[in-house]
Design an enzyme around this catalytic site. Structure first.
Site, PDB file in Angstrom:
ATOM      1  N   HIS A  29       0.597  -1.583   0.137  1.00 30.09           N
ATOM      2  CA  HIS A  29      -0.161   0.388  -0.015  1.00 30.09           C
ATOM      3  C   HIS A  29       0.964   1.264   0.454  1.00 30.09           C
ATOM      4  O   HIS A  29       1.563   1.743   0.766  1.00 30.09           O
ATOM      5  CB  HIS A  29      -1.171  -0.046   1.309  1.00 30.09           C
ATOM      6  CG  HIS A  29      -1.858  -1.162   0.969  1.00 30.09           C
ATOM      7  ND1 HIS A  29      -3.216  -1.287   1.195  1.00 30.09           N
ATOM      8  CD2 HIS A  29      -1.673  -2.208   2.082  1.00 30.09           C
ATOM      9  CE1 HIS A  29      -3.849  -1.986   1.374  1.00 30.09           C
ATOM     10  NE2 HIS A  29      -2.429  -3.561   1.761  1.00 30.09           N
ATOM     11  N   GLU A 210      -7.222 -12.408   6.058  1.00 30.96           N
ATOM     12  CA  GLU A 210      -6.232 -11.437   6.727  1.00 30.96           C
ATOM     13  C   GLU A 210      -6.677 -11.680   8.682  1.00 30.96           C
ATOM     14  O   GLU A 210      -6.239 -12.879   8.998  1.00 30.96           O
ATOM     15  CB  GLU A 210      -6.148 -10.275   6.034  1.00 30.96           C
ATOM     16  CG  GLU A 210      -5.009  -9.542   7.619  1.00 30.96           C
ATOM     17  CD  GLU A 210      -4.779  -8.443   7.376  1.00 30.96           C
ATOM     18  OE1 GLU A 210      -5.835  -7.494   6.380  1.00 30.96           O
ATOM     19  OE2 GLU A 210      -3.730  -7.368   7.396  1.00 30.96           O
ATOM     20  N   ASP A 289       2.338  -2.574   4.702  1.00 24.76           N
ATOM     21  CA  ASP A 289       2.809  -1.353   5.165  1.00 24.76           C
ATOM     22  C   ASP A 289       4.373  -1.569   5.258  1.00 24.76           C
ATOM     23  O   ASP A 289       4.515  -0.674   6.878  1.00 24.76           O
ATOM     24  CB  ASP A 289       1.879  -1.211   5.984  1.00 24.76           C
ATOM     25  CG  ASP A 289       0.334  -1.232   5.162  1.00 24.76           C
ATOM     26  OD1 ASP A 289      -0.103   0.269   4.250  1.00 24.76           O
ATOM     27  OD2 ASP A 289      -0.208  -2.183   5.707  1.00 24.76           O
TER      28      ASP A 289
HETATM   29  N1  ADE Z   1      -5.014  -0.896   3.958  1.00 18.46           N
HETATM   30  C1  ADE Z   1      -3.158  -0.569   4.592  1.00 18.46           C
HETATM   31  N2  ADE Z   1      -2.942  -2.295   5.075  1.00 18.46           N
HETATM   32  C2  ADE Z   1      -4.272  -3.124   5.399  1.00 18.46           C
HETATM   33  C3  ADE Z   1      -3.590  -4.348   5.654  1.00 18.46           C
HETATM   34  N3  ADE Z   1      -3.056  -4.962   5.926  1.00 18.46           N
HETATM   35  N4  ADE Z   1      -5.260  -5.248   5.212  1.00 18.46           N
HETATM   36  C4  ADE Z   1      -6.316  -4.049   5.555  1.00 18.46           C
HETATM   37  N5  ADE Z   1      -6.629  -2.668   4.789  1.00 18.46           N
HETATM   38  C5  ADE Z   1      -4.663  -2.471   4.362  1.00 18.46           C
HETATM   39 ZN    ZN Z   2      -2.589  -5.211   2.311  1.00 18.89          ZN
END
Ligand code: ADE
Ligand code: ZN
Length: 352
Positions: A29, A210, A289
């Site tokens: 991201h 996730e 991230d």
């Molecule tokens: N936006 C940024 N990182 C994310 C993640 N790990 N899961 C969901 N949305 C996100």
């Molecule tokens: Zn992500």
């Protein structure tokens, strides 16, 4: 070329080999690459008050308990982005780090709704990011493309309006994704907007599994027609789903440091990556991230391989090769990168 003798590559050599080998990043991201120093620089440049008094205080806040606790800080950090130059600078900083990690190809997520909700024009966002991608290719040799993500905590109507607003820039992004708070926001809520993206010839991916259950992965496949699943680590809770993902070779873009930082797994040594690979799944490793989770792509690769003694040179080759092949690049580009990967592993096996 002769087959690579993986048994000749000892585990101690894997960190250096993983760092040096060509690779693709498929789950990053761009707003999550915003380092605290750049947040403060942009805040000053734009006359925006930062949410924390110093870089150190901001970094100290990066102690997350779950996805939502991270997202709250991540969206606050992104609020310093206002101009095309801001978006360019953010993406350029990432691409320089990616090049240093021998990333040959990156498919970069961006969250336009995070910015349009603050009054930033979607064209400002896309033009700044796209310009960095073009320069990244020309000056750093990194092939870089964009994937527009919808925020799943917002409505499908908002997502649809975002897609329509992005259409003047249709050729500056290659696909759509789905991110943000997963629990309570199943993929099927976005069926129509993904259908529309499909008719526009856009690639489709979605975060699923996730924090959400295996049913969300099935929903992303069945209702959103996605080509890859972002994260997907909870698939192991459903043997039938694992068989389906393995048989169809649906790539999972797994993010090890993210999973530990967001408490999906208590430690890296307890990550289910070895089990995912043993199940025959098409796993790629990614940084998600990196400014928030303690490392860019090479740090994700080395942290996972150092913590998980079950992983060997075959696994290292598999995750890197999967990253190149699961990308949306052309077959010719993939073949060139895979040849480079083969050379790196053959050299390592030959003792060079
Ligand atoms: N936006 C940024 N990182 C994310 C993640 N790990 N899961 C969901 N949305 C996100
Ligand atoms: Zn992500």
């Amino acid at each position: 070329m002769n087959p690579i003798d993986f048994d000749a590559i000892p585990r101690e050599r894997l960190p250096a080999l993983l760092r040096a080998a060509p690779k693709a990043e498929l789950h990053i991201h761009i707003e999550g690459s915003l380092e605290p120093e750049l947040i403060f620089k942009l805040a000053r440049r734009n006359g925006v008050a930062p949410a924390y008094p110093s870089v150190e205080a901001l970094r100290a806040a990066y102690a997350f308990t779950d996805l939502q606790s991270f997202l709250d800080i991540y969206y606050a950090g992104a609020s310093v982005l206002l101009t095309e130059a801001d978006f360019f600078d953010m993406a350029w900083a990432y691409l320089e780090r990616a090049a240093a990690d021998n990333v040959v190809h990156a498919e970069i997520f961006f969250d336009p709704q995070t910015h349009t909700a603050r009054g930033v024009d979607i064209g400002t966002v896309i033009r700044g990011l796209h310009h960095a991608c073009q320069r990244g290719h020309a000056e750093l040799g990194v092939s870089a493309t964009l994937i527009l993500c919808f925020l799943r905590h917002l409505s499908e109507d908002d997502a649809m309006a975002t897609l329509e607003a992005a259409l003047p820039y249709r050729h500056q992004f290659i696909g759509v994704g789905l991110d943000s708070s997963e629990r309570g926001h199943p993929p099927e809520q976005f069926t129509r907007v993904f259908e529309r993206a499909g008719t526009l010839g856009l690639h489709r991916v979605a975060h699923a599994g996730e924090e959400g259950p295996p049913a969300y992965i099935e929903g992303a496949l069945d209702r959103l027609q996605v080509e890859r699943i972002d994260h997907g680590v909870r698939c192991l809770e459903s043997p039938a789903l694992v068989r389906r993902l393995a048989d169809a070779r649906v790539p999972l873009t797994v993010c090890p440091l993210s999973n530990v930082k967001l408490c999906v797994f208590p430690t890296m040594a307890q990550h289910n990556l070895p089990a995912l690979l043993e199940a025959g799944l098409c796993v790629t490793l990614n940084s998600d991230d990196p400014a928030y989770f303690g490392g860019y792509l090479n740090q994700n690769l080395t942290a996972a391989f150092e913590a998980l003694p079950q992983l060997d040179a075959r696994h290292a080759y598999a995750v890197l090769r999967n990253s190149l092949e699961a990308s949306f690049a052309t077959a010719a580009a993939k073949a060139g990168w895979v040849a480079g990967l083969d050379r790196a592993f053959a050299r390592a096996a030959g003792g060079a």
